[in-house]
Design a protein around this motif. Structure first.
Motif, PDB file in Angstrom:
ATOM      1  N   ALA A  58     128.389  15.486 -47.630  1.00  0.00           N
ATOM      2  CA  ALA A  58     129.264  13.636 -47.638  1.00  0.00           C
ATOM      3  C   ALA A  58     130.059  14.149 -46.800  1.00  0.00           C
ATOM      4  O   ALA A  58     130.690  13.357 -45.658  1.00  0.00           O
ATOM      5  CB  ALA A  58     128.854  13.238 -48.484  1.00  0.00           C
ATOM      6  N   SER A  59     130.770  15.118 -47.006  1.00  0.00           N
ATOM      7  CA  SER A  59     132.455  15.565 -46.653  1.00  0.00           C
ATOM      8  C   SER A  59     132.106  15.615 -45.322  1.00  0.00           C
ATOM      9  O   SER A  59     133.199  15.149 -44.966  1.00  0.00           O
ATOM     10  CB  SER A  59     132.953  16.705 -47.379  1.00  0.00           C
ATOM     11  N   HIS A  60     131.076  16.682 -44.870  1.00  0.00           N
ATOM     12  CA  HIS A  60     131.284  16.528 -43.586  1.00  0.00           C
ATOM     13  C   HIS A  60     129.907  15.549 -42.391  1.00  0.00           C
ATOM     14  O   HIS A  60     129.868  16.200 -41.618  1.00  0.00           O
ATOM     15  CB  HIS A  60     130.576  17.697 -43.088  1.00  0.00           C
ATOM     16  N   SER A  61     130.222  15.086 -43.228  1.00  0.00           N
ATOM     17  CA  SER A  61     128.977  13.365 -42.154  1.00  0.00           C
ATOM     18  C   SER A  61     129.661  13.102 -41.345  1.00  0.00           C
ATOM     19  O   SER A  61     131.002  12.312 -41.553  1.00  0.00           O
ATOM     20  CB  SER A  61     128.318  12.838 -43.541  1.00  0.00           C
ATOM     21  N   SER A  62     129.268  12.401 -40.577  1.00  0.00           N
ATOM     22  CA  SER A  62     129.821  11.381 -39.480  1.00  0.00           C
ATOM     23  C   SER A  62     128.978  10.249 -39.504  1.00  0.00           C
ATOM     24  O   SER A  62     128.834   9.645 -40.676  1.00  0.00           O
ATOM     25  CB  SER A  62     129.037  11.757 -38.139  1.00  0.00           C
ATOM     26  N   PRO A  63     129.927   9.146 -38.733  1.00  0.00           N
ATOM     27  CA  PRO A  63     130.000   7.811 -39.353  1.00  0.00           C
ATOM     28  C   PRO A  63     128.455   7.355 -39.237  1.00  0.00           C
ATOM     29  O   PRO A  63     128.221   6.492 -40.181  1.00  0.00           O
ATOM     30  CB  PRO A  63     130.583   6.970 -38.332  1.00  0.00           C
ATOM     31  N   ASP A  64     127.747   7.896 -38.777  1.00  0.00           N
ATOM     32  CA  ASP A  64     126.500   8.017 -38.344  1.00  0.00           C
ATOM     33  C   ASP A  64     125.282   8.236 -39.396  1.00  0.00           C
ATOM     34  O   ASP A  64     124.146   8.422 -39.373  1.00  0.00           O
ATOM     35  CB  ASP A  64     125.733   7.543 -36.828  1.00  0.00           C
ATOM     36  N   LYS A  65     126.009   8.514 -41.227  1.00  0.00           N
ATOM     37  CA  LYS A  65     125.893   9.455 -41.642  1.00  0.00           C
ATOM     38  C   LYS A  65     124.696  10.703 -41.344  1.00  0.00           C
ATOM     39  O   LYS A  65     124.410  10.746 -42.036  1.00  0.00           O
ATOM     40  CB  LYS A  65     124.302   8.423 -42.646  1.00  0.00           C
ATOM     41  N   ARG A  66     125.348  10.916 -39.967  1.00  0.00           N
ATOM     42  CA  ARG A  66     124.055  12.714 -39.789  1.00  0.00           C
ATOM     43  C   ARG A  66     125.123  13.452 -40.719  1.00  0.00           C
ATOM     44  O   ARG A  66     126.262  13.368 -39.625  1.00  0.00           O
ATOM     45  CB  ARG A  66     123.631  12.328 -38.456  1.00  0.00           C
ATOM     46  N   PHE A  94     113.333  22.616 -49.419  1.00  0.00           N
ATOM     47  CA  PHE A  94     112.500  22.507 -47.578  1.00  0.00           C
ATOM     48  C   PHE A  94     113.060  22.149 -47.373  1.00  0.00           C
ATOM     49  O   PHE A  94     114.318  20.969 -47.291  1.00  0.00           O
ATOM     50  CB  PHE A  94     111.254  22.497 -48.592  1.00  0.00           C
ATOM     51  N   THR A  95     113.261  22.622 -45.851  1.00  0.00           N
ATOM     52  CA  THR A  95     113.421  21.914 -45.243  1.00  0.00           C
ATOM     53  C   THR A  95     112.619  21.934 -42.962  1.00  0.00           C
ATOM     54  O   THR A  95     111.738  23.256 -43.222  1.00  0.00           O
ATOM     55  CB  THR A  95     114.924  22.735 -44.098  1.00  0.00           C
ATOM     56  N   TYR A  96     112.414  21.287 -43.069  1.00  0.00           N
ATOM     57  CA  TYR A  96     111.316  21.512 -41.353  1.00  0.00           C
ATOM     58  C   TYR A  96     112.047  20.582 -40.514  1.00  0.00           C
ATOM     59  O   TYR A  96     112.806  19.445 -40.677  1.00  0.00           O
ATOM     60  CB  TYR A  96     110.314  20.382 -41.841  1.00  0.00           C
ATOM     61  N   ASN A  97     111.536  21.348 -39.610  1.00  0.00           N
ATOM     62  CA  ASN A  97     112.292  20.522 -38.190  1.00  0.00           C
ATOM     63  C   ASN A  97     111.715  19.115 -36.987  1.00  0.00           C
ATOM     64  O   ASN A  97     111.056  18.553 -38.575  1.00  0.00           O
ATOM     65  CB  ASN A  97     112.700  21.362 -36.790  1.00  0.00           C
ATOM     66  N   ASP A  98     112.213  18.767 -36.608  1.00  0.00           N
ATOM     67  CA  ASP A  98     111.885  17.339 -36.156  1.00  0.00           C
ATOM     68  C   ASP A  98     109.866  17.129 -35.142  1.00  0.00           C
ATOM     69  O   ASP A  98     109.312  16.447 -35.128  1.00  0.00           O
ATOM     70  CB  ASP A  98     112.825  17.380 -35.107  1.00  0.00           C
ATOM     71  N   ARG A 171     117.011  14.201 -47.428  1.00  0.00           N
ATOM     72  CA  ARG A 171     117.202  13.129 -46.050  1.00  0.00           C
ATOM     73  C   ARG A 171     117.513  14.345 -44.818  1.00  0.00           C
ATOM     74  O   ARG A 171     117.221  15.487 -44.544  1.00  0.00           O
ATOM     75  CB  ARG A 171     118.687  13.058 -47.215  1.00  0.00           C
ATOM     76  N   LEU A 172     117.607  13.400 -43.466  1.00  0.00           N
ATOM     77  CA  LEU A 172     117.936  13.787 -42.266  1.00  0.00           C
ATOM     78  C   LEU A 172     119.074  14.367 -42.386  1.00  0.00           C
ATOM     79  O   LEU A 172     120.543  13.516 -42.537  1.00  0.00           O
ATOM     80  CB  LEU A 172     117.613  11.889 -41.737  1.00  0.00           C
ATOM     81  N   VAL A 173     119.363  16.033 -42.137  1.00  0.00           N
ATOM     82  CA  VAL A 173     120.216  16.124 -40.881  1.00  0.00           C
ATOM     83  C   VAL A 173     120.169  16.324 -39.835  1.00  0.00           C
ATOM     84  O   VAL A 173     119.497  16.610 -38.914  1.00  0.00           O
ATOM     85  CB  VAL A 173     120.810  17.226 -42.253  1.00  0.00           C
ATOM     86  N   SER A 174     121.451  16.702 -38.961  1.00  0.00           N
ATOM     87  CA  SER A 174     121.446  16.508 -37.437  1.00  0.00           C
ATOM     88  C   SER A 174     122.203  18.037 -37.145  1.00  0.00           C
ATOM     89  O   SER A 174     123.093  18.101 -38.260  1.00  0.00           O
ATOM     90  CB  SER A 174     122.219  15.788 -37.059  1.00  0.00           C
ATOM     91  N   LEU A 175     121.713  18.861 -36.818  1.00  0.00           N
ATOM     92  CA  LEU A 175     121.940  20.069 -36.729  1.00  0.00           C
ATOM     93  C   LEU A 175     122.084  20.413 -34.514  1.00  0.00           C
ATOM     94  O   LEU A 175     121.076  19.884 -34.605  1.00  0.00           O
ATOM     95  CB  LEU A 175     120.667  21.640 -36.833  1.00  0.00           C
ATOM     96  N   THR A 183     115.877  17.890 -44.908  1.00  0.00           N
ATOM     97  CA  THR A 183     115.675  18.361 -46.320  1.00  0.00           C
ATOM     98  C   THR A 183     115.524  17.546 -47.493  1.00  0.00           C
ATOM     99  O   THR A 183     115.650  16.825 -47.582  1.00  0.00           O
ATOM    100  CB  THR A 183     117.091  19.423 -45.997  1.00  0.00           C
ATOM    101  N   GLY A 184     115.081  18.163 -48.194  1.00  0.00           N
ATOM    102  CA  GLY A 184     114.555  17.535 -49.746  1.00  0.00           C
ATOM    103  C   GLY A 184     114.107  18.744 -50.099  1.00  0.00           C
ATOM    104  O   GLY A 184     114.123  19.939 -50.434  1.00  0.00           O
ATOM    105  N   VAL A 185     113.688  17.892 -52.049  1.00  0.00           N
ATOM    106  CA  VAL A 185     113.274  19.125 -52.929  1.00  0.00           C
ATOM    107  C   VAL A 185     112.279  18.488 -53.567  1.00  0.00           C
ATOM    108  O   VAL A 185     112.230  16.535 -53.616  1.00  0.00           O
ATOM    109  CB  VAL A 185     114.505  19.030 -53.905  1.00  0.00           C
ATOM    110  N   ILE A 186     111.439  18.856 -54.048  1.00  0.00           N
ATOM    111  CA  ILE A 186     109.907  18.812 -54.687  1.00  0.00           C
ATOM    112  C   ILE A 186     110.087  18.742 -56.076  1.00  0.00           C
ATOM    113  O   ILE A 186     109.897  20.293 -55.823  1.00  0.00           O
ATOM    114  CB  ILE A 186     108.995  19.093 -53.775  1.00  0.00           C
ATOM    115  N   ARG A 187     109.365  18.245 -56.391  1.00  0.00           N
ATOM    116  CA  ARG A 187     109.385  18.205 -58.238  1.00  0.00           C
ATOM    117  C   ARG A 187     108.378  17.795 -59.032  1.00  0.00           C
ATOM    118  O   ARG A 187     107.538  17.002 -58.513  1.00  0.00           O
ATOM    119  CB  ARG A 187     110.778  17.522 -59.469  1.00  0.00           C
TER     120      ARG A 187
END
Length: 681
Positions: A58-66, A94-98, A171-175, A183-187
């Motif tokens: 969150a501290s490194h996110s842009s205004p468009d939340k990416r 886990f993390t999966y790409n586009d 949630r979705l992240v931009s690289l 990236t997310g977590v499964i329980r």
């Protein structure tokens, strides 16, 4: 930049760990949530990691939340830096790409039977249950489009082929500014789902049981608001909907204030169960009755928080009780007004109940008879008989019999009793009851009838005429001894059942049948008919017979009197013959008188002629024959006079031989072939 990254992440992880510990302790106090040390550490680490990573991102996110970095190595390095914390985590990161390919998975994949290498490069949807793929992808797309982070549930496939429920958060992240990664977590929430299913199953069972109860149930709060009702209440009061959320007195009775005698309010106030019967008539056309039990509901501290009303529809029972009461009154009135007496005694033969008629039969009042022994109302002779009857009654025997009681004034009272034992709830004899009919007058009339019948029977048996009764087929139903004697039978009973035509000669059958037709037409008659006795003797009888009819005026036979007139008929025949002879005699006497006048010359002239001729004259013998013939004619004439009771004759021996010889001498001209031989002795 890496130092700032690590420092911010450390602070975030520490804050997350503290938040997790406080959250679990709060659950323990509020919900009595049970946990162990391992669970506390696991959840704390997960919350710390998640919170730290989220804060960092969150501290490194842009205004468009990416989230944006100069390169992907920074993110991958950060993730690897935390790998030591996640080695033993049961959850899978886990993390999966586009392109949908998984580019990272945490070691927690081993909990599903996979290695990290087996997961890397596969697509997430390949591991989701086919039935859940569409729903899971849609929810993921919704989350990404709305840039929201909330858990979704679906089933994933383990390596052994089984499926387990999981909860996914991410949630979705931009690289590199233009590559989207998720990236997310499964329980694993299988245990929770099983627990939820058990709870839902139990809730459904309780709900279905709650609704299946045929009695009505209403859950109320302290202010008498309806919180919950079962199907029975909804059915009973379907015209009162809506029910939930409204005051019970408003729903069911239309009141603005609680009912004045509200037992539910009393149950809440006193903390005790209250029961009562309430009548209900919503449309004022039909009345219904409910038996209601109000139970207070308390919390763990014993404070009343509401009440449960358990209502049972007893309309049929109340109606049955009312009908039973009415029936009881009807039968009570019937028993009290019966012409027969009713007498109830207990096992000690003590009078428990008598109706008014029973007391009237014996001359007592109802109160005078109640409590007295049965033996009080009879003499010593009947007491012996009564004891035997009571023993049979105690054995369960029902019977009808005559009995003799003693009236209050001392005279005997003959009664007809129908007595039966009575039984208690266990089926054991606890007394007896009897209906009693006064037959004293009937007995007197019966004695008079018996005496009258005896007299008539004696008269019937002593008359000389035969009396018999036959049915419509001429079968003998009854006859007296004289009738049996007439047919030379020893007993009247031996004639009963035999047909009368058996004793009628065939030449007389037509007469009997003709008389039967006349009787069927309602005519009585007298006629003569011949009968043949059992010994074969034929007799002549005079029959006087009349038809018989039943209550429906149908011909059922005849009864008649039969007299043997055989001897009388013989005397009548003799008298008729004598009368005929007397008539013939009178005629003969008249003829003889006239014949005497003609006979005079026949007897006198031969004598005169003989005097004029000689004895050797040939005609002399003819003259003698004429004299003999004249003498015979005089004799016959004398017989005619005798027949006519006018002559007299003398009886003397007669020589038959002389008469025969004289007759033979009169035969002059006979054929030559005729030879007459005589043997006179």
């Amino acid at each position: 930049m890496n130092r700032r990254f690590l420092k911010a992440g450390a602070y975030a992880v520490a804050g997350g760990l503290a938040s997790a510990i406080i959250f679990i302790i709060a659950l323990n106090f509020v919900l009595d949530f049970e946990y162990d040390t391992g669970m506390l550490i696991t959840v704390s680490l997960f919350c710390a990691l998640s919170t730290g990573l989220s804060s960092f991102l969150a501290s490194h996110s842009s205004p468009d939340k990416r989230i944006r970095f100069d390169d992907s190595d920074a993110v991958i390095g950060a993730i690897r830096g935390q790998q030591a914390f996640m080695e033993n985590m049961p959850d899978v990161f886990f993390t999966y790409n586009d392109n949908g390919e998984i580019i990272y998975v945490s070691p927690g994949a081993k909990n599903y039977g996979y290695t990290v290498d087996e997961i890397i490069g596969s697509r997430l949807e390949d591991h989701i249950h086919p039935d859940d793929v569409f729903k899971a992808k849609k929810q993921l797309m919704d989350k990404i489009s709305k840039a929201e982070d909330y858990p979704i549930e679906f089933r994933v496939k383990k390596k052994d082929g089984s499926y387990v429920y999981v909860e996914e958060t991410g949630r979705l992240v931009s690289l590199d500014g233009d590559s989207d990664h998720y990236t997310g977590v499964i329980r694993d929430i299988s245990e929770r789902k099983r627990t939820e299913e058990i709870l839902l199953s139990r809730e459904r069972l309780l709900r279905s049981s709650f609704d299946a109860i045929q009695d009505g149930i209403i859950v109320l709060d302290k202010q008498l608001n309806c919180l919950r009702v079962n199907k029975t209440i909804e059915k009973w009061f379907e015209n009162c909907r809506p029910i939930l959320g409204r005051k019970c007195y408003k729903v069911f009775f239309g009141y603005d204030e609680p009912c004045p005698d509200c037992h539910t309010a009393k149950a809440i106030e006193t903390k005790s169960m209250q029961s009562y019967v309430k009548s209900y008539s919503r449309d004022h056309n039909s009345m219904r009755y409910f038996e209601i039990f109000s139970y207070p509901i308390t919390d763990d501290d014993g404070q009343v928080i509401g009440a449960v009303e358990y209502a049972r529809d007893i309309t049929r029972r109340v109606e049955a009780e009312n009908d039973l009461t009415a029936s009881h009154e009807k039968y009570r009135s019937l028993v009290e007004n019966l012409y027969e007496g009713i007498w109830k005694i207990d096992m000690q033969a003590i009078t428990a109940y008598t109706n008014k008629r029973m007391s009237e039969i014996l001359g007592y009042s109802v109160d005078e008879m109640r409590g007295k022994s049965l033996f009080y109302f009879m003499d010593e002779e009947m007491k012996v008989v009564c004891r035997d009857m009571l023993q049979r009654r105690n054995s369960g025997v029902r019977e009808s019999h005559e009995f003799r009681f003693q009236h209050k004034d001392g005279h005997p009272v003959s009664v007809l009793m129908n007595a039966s034992p009575t039984f208690d709830k266990k089926g054991e004899v606890d007394g007896a009851i009897a209906s009693v009919m006064d037959i004293s007058q009937v007995k007197s009339v019966m004695r008079a009838l018996e005496e009258s019948e005896k007299r008539y029977q004696e008269m019937f048996n002593s008359v000389l005429e035969g009396i018999g009764i036959v049915d419509e087929n001429e079968t003998i139903e009854y006859c007296n001894p004289a009738f049996a004697r007439l047919l030379e039978c020893k007993s009247p009973d031996k004639l009963v059942g035999r047909n009368l035509l058996e004793f009628v000669p065939e030449d007389n059958h037509s007469r009997i049948l003709q008389q039967t037709v006349q009787r069927q037409q309602g005519r009585s008659s007298r006629y003569e008919v011949d009968l043949v006795t059992l010994n074969g003797n034929r007799i002549t009888t005079l029959v006087a017979i009349s038809p018989r009819y039943n209550d429906k005026n149908k011909y059922i036979g005849a009864f008649g009197a039969v007299m043997d007139i055989t001897e009388r008929k013989q005397l009548e025949e003799i008298a008729a013959r004598a009368e005929r002879l007397e008539t013939a005699g009178r005629i003969a006497g008249q003829v003889a008188h006239d014949f005497n006048n003609l006979l005079g010359p026949l007897t006198a002239y031969p004598e005169l002629i003989k005097q004029e001729i000689k004895s050797d004259n040939p005609i002399y013998s003819y003259l003698e024959d004429m004299e003999i013939a004249a003498a015979q004619m005089a004799e016959i004439n004398q017989q005619l006079l005798t027949l006519g009771r006018r002559g007299h004759y003398n009886q003397e021996p007669v020589n038959i031989n002389l008469i025969v010889k004289h007759v033979l001498d009169q035969v002059y001209d006979k054929p030559d072939k005729l030879k007459i031989e005589t043997d006179l002795q």
